[in-house]
Each structure stands twice: as structure tokens, then as C-alpha cells.
Motif scaffolding. Structure first.
Motif, short mmCIF file in Angstrom:
data_model
loop_
_atom_site.label_atom_id
_atom_site.label_comp_id
_atom_site.label_asym_id
_atom_site.label_seq_id
_atom_site.Cartn_x
_atom_site.Cartn_y
_atom_site.Cartn_z
N UNK A 191 0.87 -1.13 0.08
CA UNK A 191 0.04 0.08 -0.08
C UNK A 191 1.01 1.15 0.15
N UNK A 192 0.52 1.96 -0.79
CA UNK A 192 1.17 3.26 -0.92
C UNK A 192 1.85 4.23 0.17
N UNK A 193 0.58 4.46 0.97
CA UNK A 193 0.87 5.12 2.21
C UNK A 193 1.96 4.45 3.30
N UNK A 194 1.95 3.26 3.30
CA UNK A 194 2.97 2.52 4.11
C UNK A 194 4.30 2.48 3.55
N UNK A 195 4.47 2.18 2.19
CA UNK A 195 5.55 1.99 1.39
C UNK A 195 6.25 3.42 1.59
N UNK A 196 5.60 4.60 1.61
CA UNK A 196 6.31 5.89 1.46
C UNK A 196 6.13 6.68 2.91
N UNK A 197 5.62 5.88 3.95
CA UNK A 197 5.72 6.38 5.31
C UNK A 197 4.71 7.77 5.66
N UNK A 198 3.63 7.58 4.82
CA UNK A 198 2.70 8.42 4.89
C UNK A 198 1.57 8.05 6.07
N UNK A 199 1.03 8.99 6.72
CA UNK A 199 -0.12 8.67 7.47
C UNK A 199 -1.33 8.24 6.88
N UNK A 200 -1.97 6.93 7.11
CA UNK A 200 -3.26 6.22 6.40
C UNK A 200 -4.27 6.58 7.54
N UNK A 201 -5.21 7.23 6.96
CA UNK A 201 -6.42 7.65 7.85
C UNK A 201 -7.28 6.59 8.00
N UNK A 202 -7.27 5.59 7.00
CA UNK A 202 -8.19 4.71 7.21
C UNK A 202 -7.63 3.41 8.29
N UNK A 203 -6.19 3.45 8.38
CA UNK A 203 -5.85 2.44 9.43
C UNK A 203 -5.74 3.24 10.86
N UNK A 204 -5.81 4.57 10.94
CA UNK A 204 -5.96 5.31 12.12
C UNK A 204 -7.41 5.17 12.52
N UNK A 205 -8.14 5.05 11.72
CA UNK A 205 -9.84 5.25 11.98
C UNK A 205 -10.18 3.71 12.44
N UNK A 206 -9.41 2.85 11.93
CA UNK A 206 -9.83 1.33 12.35
C UNK A 206 -9.13 1.05 13.81
N UNK A 207 -7.99 1.67 14.08
CA UNK A 207 -7.36 1.58 15.24
C UNK A 207 -7.79 2.19 16.41
#
Length: 246
Positions: free
Chosen positions: A117-133
Motif C-alpha cells: 500500500x502506497x501510504x505504508x511504502x512511503x511512510x505517509x499517515x494512513x487515515x483508514x488505518x488510524x480510523x480502524x485503530x
């Protein structure tokens, strides 16, 4: 491999890891007690939070293809090869938690997690991961792409919350005081969010021909700003009424 991984996933909570233990059931694709892959996938898809295939990624893709619906509903799908070398999340990497599951499986099996996934590969905050957590429901998942795309392009997004916010916001995220200007809104009121946004119109750069909209020629058209990503705080208010004689 499957049974060893299942035991490791079930025991995560007891090994001091951050991951909670999983309730794991194992089905065989060969030998005695073999389960039909098509039937197993259909049943597991409806009954499980995550599916873990041990074998070739292509086989897993063909098995899940008829059931894929949306990132908001699909379970996490992870594949690990039979030699235990790679753990690959195929579906629902963020909202479904497949990326984290792949990392857990990799630790359990001594494998390498293959995160794409692009956000993980580039170290960018992923809003959907944050929402789930954070336990937030995503009211309009189609807006996730717009938020992530802006962050991936080096832009910034504004977040407004009806709830108190503590800590430092992630890189690229500004805390907004005006919900009408926010790209992300956190609120316990999903319905209120949907209708409460009358956002300022944005200039699109389109030149309107004379008389077409009742505006003078060469006046640039105005288009409404896109609807913000709405994240809903789980909140249930239950009440009971009492009437004399009832």
C-alpha cells in the motif's frame, strides 16, 4: 505451516506482543478431511474477520474474486507461501487490518511481510488505518482515496473533531477549528455530518460562456468543494420511558 501459524496467532496475547490473540480455525486443502476451496471461501468470507491462505497468491485471488465488494466490508485477506518465506496482504490492508495481520503472521512464521500500500511504502499517515485503530466507523469510504492522494502528493489535510484531541497530529495533518473547512470530520453524529456541510465554493478555472449561467462572460464557474471524509465515533444512547398504568 498452517497449524503452526494458527497456534502462533492464537497465542499472540500470551506472548507479550501487542497483537491480541486470534480465534483461528484451520481447514485443509488436501489429504484427509479436505475442504472444497470454493465452498470454504464463501463460508469463511461471511463468518470471519480475516482469511489466511497458505499457498500460491494466484489461487487465493481466484478464490476470493467472486466475493470482493468494497474496502468497507471485505475481510482482511493474507497469503503466506507454503515455505513460510513471505506473508502478503491481498485485500483490506488498512480498514480490514490485513497489513497488520501479515506482519503478525510474518513474525509467527519467521517470514517477510510484503506490504504494497502506497501510504505504508512511503511512510505517509494512513487515515483508514488510524480510523480502524481508534474504533471509528467510516461513513463514506470513497473519500479515503482523496485524503490519501493529497497526502501522498505532499499536500496537507485539515481534521475537525467534535471530540477532544490530544497529542501531536501526524505529518501533513492540521487541526481545523471550522468544520466547514475540514477534509476529515470526526463526530458521533453520522447523519448530522452528512447534511451539515455547506462548504465554501472553490474556483475551478472553467470559463462560463456568456448567458449560459446568467453570469457575465469570462466569470469562472464555482463548484462545491468535495464532501469531507466522515469518521463516526461509536456512540449509543439508550433510554426507557415510563408512563403511569403502562
Amino acid at each position: 505451516m498452517a497449524e503452526r501459524t494458527a497456534r502462533a496467532l492464537s497465542d499472540c496475547a500470551q506472548t507479550g506482543e501487542d497483537d491480541p490473540g486470534w480465534n483461528v480455525s484451520v481447514s485443509r486443502g488436501f489429504g484427509e478431511g479436505k475442504a472444497d476451496l470454493r465452498a470454504w471461501t464463501a463460508l469463511a468470507w461471511e463468518a470471519s474477520d480475516a482469511l489466511l491462505f497458505v499457498g500460491a497468491a494466484g489461487i487465493a485471488v481466484r478464490a476470493i474474486a467472486p466475493h470482493v465488494a468494497s474496502k468497507a466490508k471485505d475481510p482482511a485477506v493474507v497469503v503466506i507461501d507454503e515455505a513460510g518465506r513471505f506473508a502478503v496482504p491481498l485485500l483490506s490492508g488498512h480498514l480490514g487490518g490485513a497489513n497488520e495481520l501479515a506482519q503478525t503472521v510474518a513474525r509467527a512464521a519467521g517470514a517477510i511481510p510484503v506490504i504494497t500500500t502506497a501510504t505504508d511504502v512511503r511512510g505517509v499517515w494512513a487515515v483508514d488505518t488510524w480510523a480502524r485503530c481508534e474504533g471509528l466507523a467510516v461513513s463514506n469510504p470513497e473519500a479515503i482515496k482523496r485524503v490519501s492522494a493529497r497526502l501522498l502528493s505532499g499536500g496537507r489535510v485539515a481534521l475537525y473533531s467534535d471530540m477532544p484531541i490530544s497529542g501531536q497530529p501526524p505529518e501533513g495533518v492540521d487541526i481545523a477549528s471550522d468544520r466547514a473547512r475540514a477534509d476529515i470530520v470526526v463526530s458521533p453524529f453520522a447523519g448530522a455530518n452528512a447534511g451539515a456541510f455547506v462548504r465554501a465554493a472553490e474556483t475551478t478555472g472553467e470559463v462560463v460562456p456568456d448567458g449560459e449561467t446568467g453570469k457575465p462572460a469570462c466569470v469562472r464557474a464555482q463548484a462545491p468543494a468535495p464532501e469531507p471524509l466522515r469518521l463516526v465515533v461509536p456512540c449509543i444512547v439508550a433510554g426507557i420511558g415510563c408512563r403511569r398504568g403502562a
